[in-house]
Design a protein around this motif. Structure first.
Motif, short mmCIF file in Angstrom:
data_model
loop_
_atom_site.label_atom_id
_atom_site.label_comp_id
_atom_site.label_asym_id
_atom_site.label_seq_id
_atom_site.Cartn_x
_atom_site.Cartn_y
_atom_site.Cartn_z
N TYR A 21 0.85 -1.20 0.00
CA TYR A 21 0.00 0.00 0.00
C TYR A 21 0.88 1.24 0.00
N SER A 59 -7.10 10.31 1.01
CA SER A 59 -7.36 9.27 0.02
C SER A 59 -6.44 8.06 0.23
N GLU A 86 -5.47 4.19 0.95
CA GLU A 86 -6.07 2.95 0.45
C GLU A 86 -6.14 1.87 1.52
N TRP A 107 -15.71 7.50 -2.91
CA TRP A 107 -14.78 6.39 -2.68
C TRP A 107 -15.42 5.21 -1.96
N ARG A 133 -12.95 -0.12 -1.81
CA ARG A 133 -11.55 -0.53 -1.97
C ARG A 133 -10.72 -0.36 -0.71
N LEU A 134 -11.25 0.36 0.27
CA LEU A 134 -10.48 0.63 1.47
C LEU A 134 -10.27 -0.65 2.27
#
Length: 315
Positions: free
Chosen positions: A133, A251, A253, A284, A289-290
């Motif tokens: 990440y 933002s 991830e 988001w 996707r987090l």
């Protein structure tokens, strides 16, 4: 930075100091833990820590000159570029030139200083749950709430050297009084101390005879005591609001959760991810996707990260 055979990491805490020697690959050679003594003056304390590192190297049959990088983590605000501890309330340090002090003991080694939670974030990024990440945050849930942020594979410090202090974002106007001097800080609602303090107000009679601290509240929750379950859920919701705001700003991830409370997967980690998606910005959250993951390196993370600071600072 030149290639090193060995690195050393020092994690200075309010009650203990973790010292480790590592191969450049990340493998640990050996480590030792000594007590912090707040009554010591700074020079005596640093001499003692330096002597312990030299003793550990000797035990491992390593000449001290084979260690050419030493990273030091401290629980406070640090100017990494100049190696100055700007503010460290647990140790009563204020504008301490820590790198300079250590450099008088270790003349040939490159030395860097960092906030311990940032070092922990870097360790998880390089060797733990954060591998892969480029943009992530590591949040420590323990007695308080700390944080370290990785942006584009680098530690993000910010202009005032205090990035990641998510425990002291205001989550409730005119809320609970915090030790930092403000009111309504996230730490007062979602940390171990915050949960326990609220429990002592809501159901003190149920905590009589139990050990002090948040683990007693979790013990009651596992027994099915509804007020404890409700309190923990509310605390997770507060934490999720703060983390949803963090993701909206940076933002990231992935969010890695470390510290003692991260062990409660069913009561903390699983509902946390659900609530973050509920409170986050639709742009988001709809992508889902987090990643919210439990840290892997435990209490050694700040020491490990300190030993490999050059990987994540660009200084």
């Amino acid at each position: 930075m030149k290639q090193c055979k060995y690195n050393a990491g020092i994690d200075i805490g309010g009650t203990k100091v973790n010292i480790g020697i590592f191969h450049k690959t990340g493998a640990i050679v050996d480590k030792v833990k000594i007590a912090s003594q707040q009554s010591e003056d700074i020079e005596t304390f640093i001499d003692r820590v330096g002597s312990e590192l030299k003793r550990l190297a000797q035990k491992c049959s390593i000449h001290i000159d084979e260690i050419d990088f030493i990273g030091i983590g401290v629980p406070g605000t640090v100017d990494m570029r100049h190696g100055i501890v700007e503010y460290c309330p647990n140790l009563f340090w204020d504008m301490i030139p820590l790198k300079e002090y250590f450099q008088t003991i270790f003349l040939k080694q490159e030395i860097m200083v960092i906030q311990d939670s940032w070092a922990g974030a870097l360790a998880e990024h390089e060797f733990g749950a954060g591998i892969g990440y480029a943009d992530m945050a590591c949040i420590t849930l323990g007695t308080g709430i700390g944080g370290g942020i990785i942006v584009n594979n680098r530690i993000f410090a910010g202009a005032m050297h205090c990035a990641g202090e998510i425990g002291h974002i205001i989550i409730e106007k005119d809320g609970r009084s915090c030790n930092c001097g403000n009111r309504g800080c996230l730490e007062k609602y979602a940390s171990g101390n915050g949960i326990y303090d609220q429990a002592m107000e809501l159901f003190p009679e149920r905590l009589e005879g139990m050990r002090d601290g948040a683990e007693s509240v979790f013990e009651l929750a596992y027994q099915g005591y509804e007020p404890a379950l409700e309190l923990i859920e509310q605390s997770v919701q507060m934490l999720a609001m703060g983390l949803a705001n963090l993701v909206g700003i940076l933002s990231t991830e992935a969010i890695i959760i470390s510290g003692g409370l991260c062990e409660h997967e069913e009561l903390i980690l699983k509902p946390l991810q659900k609530y973050i998606l509920e409170y986050g910005y639709h742009s988001w959250t709809r992508q889902n996707r987090l990643a919210v993951k439990q840290a892997k390196l435990g209490s050694d993370a700040p020491m490990i990260g300190a030993a490999f600071l050059y990987k994540g600072t660009g200084i």
